[in-house]
Write a protein that holds these residues in place. Structure first.
Motif, PDB file in Angstrom:
ATOM      1  N   ARG A   1       4.867   2.992  16.207  1.00  0.00           N
ATOM      2  CA  ARG A   1       3.868   1.935  15.997  1.00  0.00           C
ATOM      3  C   ARG A   1       3.457   1.362  17.338  1.00  0.00           C
ATOM      4  NH1 ARG A   1       2.267   2.036  10.571  1.00  0.00           N
ATOM      5  NH2 ARG A   1       4.107   2.422   9.273  1.00  0.00           N
TER       6      ARG A   1
ATOM      7  N   ASP B   1      -8.843   4.487  10.651  1.00  0.00           N
ATOM      8  CA  ASP B   1      -7.888   4.566  11.745  1.00  0.00           C
ATOM      9  C   ASP B   1      -7.056   5.850  11.684  1.00  0.00           C
ATOM     10  OD1 ASP B   1      -6.759   3.298  14.090  1.00  0.00           O
ATOM     11  OD2 ASP B   1      -4.928   3.105  12.910  1.00  0.00           O
TER      12      ASP B   1
ATOM     13  N   GLU C   1       7.900   1.463   5.045  1.00  0.00           N
ATOM     14  CA  GLU C   1       6.670   1.515   5.832  1.00  0.00           C
ATOM     15  C   GLU C   1       5.540   2.129   5.028  1.00  0.00           C
ATOM     16  OE1 GLU C   1       6.737   2.517   9.920  1.00  0.00           O
ATOM     17  OE2 GLU C   1       8.930   2.478  10.044  1.00  0.00           O
ATOM     18  N   SER C   2       4.394   1.448   5.053  1.00  0.00           N
ATOM     19  CA  SER C   2       3.180   2.047   4.504  1.00  0.00           C
ATOM     20  C   SER C   2       2.407   2.618   5.682  1.00  0.00           C
ATOM     21  CB  SER C   2       2.360   0.998   3.761  1.00  0.00           C
ATOM     22  OG  SER C   2       1.897   0.030   4.668  1.00  0.00           O
ATOM     23  N   VAL C   3       1.213   3.152   5.416  1.00  0.00           N
ATOM     24  CA  VAL C   3       0.436   3.718   6.514  1.00  0.00           C
ATOM     25  C   VAL C   3       0.220   2.652   7.590  1.00  0.00           C
ATOM     26  CG1 VAL C   3      -1.710   4.860   7.153  1.00  0.00           C
ATOM     27  CG2 VAL C   3      -0.725   5.287   4.913  1.00  0.00           C
ATOM     28  N   LYS C   4      -0.089   1.432   7.143  1.00  0.00           N
ATOM     29  CA  LYS C   4      -0.464   0.393   8.107  1.00  0.00           C
ATOM     30  C   LYS C   4       0.652  -0.585   8.444  1.00  0.00           C
ATOM     31  CE  LYS C   4      -4.259  -0.462   9.507  1.00  0.00           C
ATOM     32  NZ  LYS C   4      -4.812  -0.017  10.805  1.00  0.00           N
TER      33      LYS C   4
ATOM     34  N   GLY D   1      -8.602   1.164   7.059  1.00  0.00           N
ATOM     35  CA  GLY D   1      -7.275   1.770   7.141  1.00  0.00           C
ATOM     36  C   GLY D   1      -7.378   3.280   7.346  1.00  0.00           C
TER      37      GLY D   1
ATOM     38  N   TYR E   1       5.736  -0.047  20.507  1.00  0.00           N
ATOM     39  CA  TYR E   1       7.101   0.474  20.623  1.00  0.00           C
ATOM     40  C   TYR E   1       7.286   1.090  22.017  1.00  0.00           C
ATOM     41  CZ  TYR E   1       7.932   0.233  15.487  1.00  0.00           C
ATOM     42  OH  TYR E   1       8.103  -0.164  14.184  1.00  0.00           O
TER      43      TYR E   1
ATOM     44  N   VAL F   1       4.970   5.515   3.021  1.00  0.00           N
ATOM     45  CA  VAL F   1       5.089   6.850   3.619  1.00  0.00           C
ATOM     46  C   VAL F   1       6.455   7.087   4.261  1.00  0.00           C
ATOM     47  CG1 VAL F   1       2.626   7.239   3.953  1.00  0.00           C
ATOM     48  CG2 VAL F   1       3.909   6.012   5.709  1.00  0.00           C
ATOM     49  N   PHE F   2       7.286   6.043   4.352  1.00  0.00           N
ATOM     50  CA  PHE F   2       8.607   6.224   4.965  1.00  0.00           C
ATOM     51  C   PHE F   2       9.522   5.082   4.550  1.00  0.00           C
ATOM     52  CE2 PHE F   2      11.472   5.605   8.732  1.00  0.00           C
ATOM     53  CZ  PHE F   2      12.207   6.776   8.574  1.00  0.00           C
TER      54      PHE F   2
ATOM     55  N   GLY G   1      -6.569   3.058  -1.736  1.00  0.00           N
ATOM     56  CA  GLY G   1      -5.371   3.377  -0.968  1.00  0.00           C
ATOM     57  C   GLY G   1      -5.732   4.249   0.221  1.00  0.00           C
ATOM     58  N   VAL G   2      -5.051   4.023   1.326  1.00  0.00           N
ATOM     59  CA  VAL G   2      -5.394   4.719   2.571  1.00  0.00           C
ATOM     60  C   VAL G   2      -5.245   6.244   2.432  1.00  0.00           C
ATOM     61  CG1 VAL G   2      -4.829   4.986   5.012  1.00  0.00           C
ATOM     62  CG2 VAL G   2      -4.769   2.711   3.975  1.00  0.00           C
ATOM     63  N   LEU G   3      -4.157   6.697   1.809  1.00  0.00           N
ATOM     64  CA  LEU G   3      -3.920   8.147   1.725  1.00  0.00           C
ATOM     65  C   LEU G   3      -5.015   8.855   0.925  1.00  0.00           C
ATOM     66  CD1 LEU G   3      -0.057   8.304   1.104  1.00  0.00           C
ATOM     67  CD2 LEU G   3      -1.296   8.566   3.261  1.00  0.00           C
ATOM     68  N   GLU G   4      -5.367   8.275  -0.222  1.00  0.00           N
ATOM     69  CA  GLU G   4      -6.392   8.867  -1.073  1.00  0.00           C
ATOM     70  C   GLU G   4      -7.751   8.857  -0.357  1.00  0.00           C
ATOM     71  OE1 GLU G   4      -6.381  10.491  -3.715  1.00  0.00           O
ATOM     72  OE2 GLU G   4      -8.405  10.349  -4.561  1.00  0.00           O
TER      73      GLU G   4
ATOM     74  N   VAL H   1       4.815  -2.311   8.365  1.00  0.00           N
ATOM     75  CA  VAL H   1       6.260  -2.131   8.416  1.00  0.00           C
ATOM     76  C   VAL H   1       6.873  -3.353   7.749  1.00  0.00           C
ATOM     77  CG1 VAL H   1       8.266  -1.857   9.925  1.00  0.00           C
ATOM     78  CG2 VAL H   1       6.038  -0.939  10.628  1.00  0.00           C
TER      79      VAL H   1
ATOM     80  N   LYS I   1      13.175  11.324  12.460  1.00  0.00           N
ATOM     81  CA  LYS I   1      12.476  10.512  11.464  1.00  0.00           C
ATOM     82  C   LYS I   1      11.991   9.195  12.066  1.00  0.00           C
ATOM     83  CE  LYS I   1      14.930  12.195   7.369  1.00  0.00           C
ATOM     84  NZ  LYS I   1      13.821  12.890   6.720  1.00  0.00           N
ATOM     85  N   GLY I   2      10.993   8.596  11.452  1.00  0.00           N
ATOM     86  CA  GLY I   2      10.487   7.307  11.913  1.00  0.00           C
ATOM     87  C   GLY I   2       9.026   7.394  12.277  1.00  0.00           C
ATOM     88  N   ILE I   3       8.350   6.265  12.165  1.00  0.00           N
ATOM     89  CA  ILE I   3       6.919   6.216  12.461  1.00  0.00           C
ATOM     90  C   ILE I   3       6.700   5.399  13.729  1.00  0.00           C
ATOM     91  CG2 ILE I   3       4.648   5.523  11.615  1.00  0.00           C
ATOM     92  CD1 ILE I   3       5.781   5.761   8.770  1.00  0.00           C
TER      93      ILE I   3
ATOM     94  N   THR J   1       0.951   6.368  13.668  1.00  0.00           N
ATOM     95  CA  THR J   1       0.849   6.266  12.222  1.00  0.00           C
ATOM     96  C   THR J   1       1.531   7.458  11.574  1.00  0.00           C
ATOM     97  OG1 THR J   1      -0.681   5.779  10.397  1.00  0.00           O
ATOM     98  CG2 THR J   1      -1.315   7.546  11.885  1.00  0.00           C
ATOM     99  N   HIS J   2       1.537   7.464  10.278  1.00  0.00           N
ATOM    100  CA  HIS J   2       1.940   8.630   9.510  1.00  0.00           C
ATOM    101  C   HIS J   2       0.656   9.406   9.246  1.00  0.00           C
ATOM    102  CE1 HIS J   2       4.247  10.931   6.511  1.00  0.00           C
ATOM    103  NE2 HIS J   2       3.120  10.934   5.830  1.00  0.00           N
TER     104      HIS J   2
ATOM    105  N   GLY K   1       0.838  -1.201   0.000  1.00  0.00           N
ATOM    106  CA  GLY K   1       0.000   0.000   0.000  1.00  0.00           C
ATOM    107  C   GLY K   1       0.869   1.245   0.000  1.00  0.00           C
ATOM    108  N   ASP K   2       0.226   2.410   0.264  1.00  0.00           N
ATOM    109  CA  ASP K   2       0.921   3.695   0.177  1.00  0.00           C
ATOM    110  C   ASP K   2       2.162   3.741   1.056  1.00  0.00           C
ATOM    111  OD1 ASP K   2      -1.054   4.786  -1.503  1.00  0.00           O
ATOM    112  OD2 ASP K   2      -2.315   5.253   0.227  1.00  0.00           O
TER     113      ASP K   2
ATOM    114  N   ARG L   1      13.120   0.289  16.135  1.00  0.00           N
ATOM    115  CA  ARG L   1      14.160  -0.653  15.685  1.00  0.00           C
ATOM    116  C   ARG L   1      15.490  -0.422  16.399  1.00  0.00           C
ATOM    117  NH1 ARG L   1      10.837   0.317  11.391  1.00  0.00           N
ATOM    118  NH2 ARG L   1      11.936   2.161  10.644  1.00  0.00           N
TER     119      ARG L   1
ATOM    120  N   ASP M   1      13.282   3.710   5.661  1.00  0.00           N
ATOM    121  CA  ASP M   1      14.404   3.816   6.584  1.00  0.00           C
ATOM    122  C   ASP M   1      15.629   3.242   5.871  1.00  0.00           C
ATOM    123  OD1 ASP M   1      15.838   4.293   8.834  1.00  0.00           O
ATOM    124  OD2 ASP M   1      14.605   3.061  10.176  1.00  0.00           O
TER     125      ASP M   1
END
Lengths: 126, 364
Positions: free
Chosen positions: B293, B226, A59-62, B223, B296, A38-39, B31-34, A64, B289-291, B313-314, A35-36, B343, A41
């Motif tokens: 989750r 959320d 990573e996508s939105v959902k 998706g 974590y 977004v990051f 797609g989630v973003l759209e 890793v 940087k980093g998402i 999330t992003h 999917g989309d 990580r 690493d």
């Protein structure tokens, strides 16, 4: 892109070999599953990676997803465009969305990778 | 796996289906973003038929509900809706729910993952002269969310929504069948939720999609649901709140009415209010940087573990990573620097106040 000879892994990475350098990215199948994006690493230039080792993360939105090194060697280049435009992995997975270049000590290590045809057969069974 | 009456419709629309607490549900279409952007800028349709619906009726209904929930249902008049929580004797959150005041008593909307647990809990605590009915399997639910939700609802249903305020509902009709329309949602946008018999689902969905064309309407998966709720810092049961957390720790104290009389968990919550909470649910944005989750580890500036990410999330609207988690009270002030272990690397984050997204920023 079809002109170039891509090789593939079971983890859905593609490899493009030029001399001792292997350019690595993820396949269209992989980006679609993810999917989309977004990051991304990215590793650092000069990092040593071993075949099968997770060396980058997409990573996508959902989700890793680890990217595993298809070959052993040294990170020679990273696609810095992905820092600001991770969506390139979705839009152009086999070209502008490349992730790293690995300088291989042993170019012969790509012998175990799948050809395009073998990979297409492989994803039919997934 | 259970299916909603719209499962075939989702597949025909090209949805990716997942197992969501035993229901086969659409996680994304294009797609989630759209999909996220469509809800913030236009209007989206969500199939939420997996949600649980109960009716609590009879002369003991108010007494029962007041004893098992934290908010005060006696304040509700017919047509009004209340956000409230079921708590256990220790003040732990069993579920967060919506209560609709209907003529006959109350209509309860509960999280899909908790339907059976809630039903058993409420049944155990019924006062004399109270009837509990589970209507989950006979009712479908479609949410219409986004700045263009009002014109779309008015185009399809014989109602004018100008008078319908937030957290109010009306019962109306659609093709001769009763349909319940509430001005509620889980996106932070103006929006509506429609409850109706399963048989109507496909017709009503198709009708909304057809009439929605001119407004740019699209179907939206779980998706984007959320990411939409997280930008508004709305807690998700199972992530940000559960039976090990209390309404006070989660920042939901305004939905706990200590002066309404006794309720399950009151003593524990009153004691916690007296002694003060040890930890608090906060929102943070990433500096590095980093998402972040779920799961974590969070650390303080000295690198000591202080808690965990409960949701992260992003953020599509902010194009920036955001998260929520519980931290010790002395580290919960906006502006406090914390770290998220991503990580095995420590990434800096900063605690922020309130919603991540100012609604006006979001509606473009």
């Amino acid at each position: 892109m079809t002109e170039k000879k891509l090789l593939f892994t079971k983890e859905h990475e593609w490899v493009l070999v030029k001399g001792h350098t292997a350019r690595v990215g993820i396949t269209d199948y992989a980006q679609n599953e993810l999917g989309d994006v977004v990051f991304v690493d990215l590793p650092s230039i000069g990092d040593l990676v071993e075949e099968g080792e997770g060396f980058a993360v997409v990573e996508s939105v959902k989700a890793v997803s680890d990217i595993y090194a298809p070959v052993s060697g040294e990170i020679a280049a990273v696609n810095e465009h992905l820092e600001d435009s991770p969506e390139l992995v979705n839009e152009s997975p086999l070209d502008e969305g490349w992730i790293v270049e690995i300088k291989m000590e042993e170019p012969s290590q790509t012998a175990d990778l799948m050809t395009q045809q073998e990979y297409e057969e492989f994803i039919k069974g997934v | 796996m259970k299916q909603t009456p719209l499962a075939q419709v989702h597949r025909a629309l090209g949805a990716r289906m997942i197992d969501f607490h035993g229901y086969e549900m659409p996680v994304q279409y294009v797609g989630v973003l759209e999909e996220h952007r469509i809800v913030r800028s236009r209007v989206g349709l969500f199939d939420l038929s997996h949600m649980g619906e109960f009716e609590l009726t009879g002369p003991g209904a108010l007494e029962t509900l007041s004893f098992i929930t934290t908010n005060d249902p006696s304040k509700l008049r017919v047509g009004e809706i209340q956000y409230t929580m079921l708590t256990d004797k220790d003040g732990g959150i069993i579920d967060d729910i919506l209560v609709y005041r209907i003529e006959e008593g109350f209509f309860l909307v509960v999280n899909a993952s908790n339907t059976q647990k809630d039903y058993a809990w409420i049944e155990r605590h019924l006062h004399n002269g109270t009837t509990l009915r589970n209507r989950t399997d006979e009712l479908a639910l479609i949410a219409v969310q986004g700045p263009y939700s009002a014109p779309l609802v008015e185009d399809v249903l014989p109602v004018s929504v100008g008078e319908l305020k937030s957290y109010r509902f009306v019962d109306t009709t659609y093709k001769g069948h009763k349909i319940r329309l509430s001005r509620t949602g889980y996106t932070g946008e103006d929006g509506f939720e429609l409850y109706f018999p399963n048989d109507l689902a496909v017709t009503l969905w198709d009708n909304l999609m057809e009439k929605g064309k001119r407004l740019g309407a699209a179907p939206i998966g779980l998706g984007a649901r959320d990411t939409l709720r997280l930008e508004m810092r709305m807690p998700l049961y199972g992530n940000d709140i559960d039976q090990t957390t209390t309404p006070l720790e989660a920042g939901l104290a305004r939905f706990v009415k200590f002066d309404k009389g006794d309720f399950i968990g009151r003593n524990a919550l009153a004691a916690q209010r007296e002694q003060g909470i040890g930890r608090k649910l906060v929102g943070f944005t990433m500096v590095d940087k980093g998402i972040p989750r779920q799961g974590y580890t969070l650390t303080n500036e000295q690198g000591e573990e202080i808690g965990h990410v409960t949701s992260g999330t992003h953020s599509p609207s902010l194009d920036h990573p955001i998260g929520m988690g519980y931290v010790p009270l002395d580290l919960s002030q906006p502006g406090t620097k914390i770290n998220v272990m991503i990580r095995k690397k420590s990434a800096r984050a900063e605690i922020v106040k309130g919603r991540f997204l100012n609604q006006k920023e979001g509606s473009k």
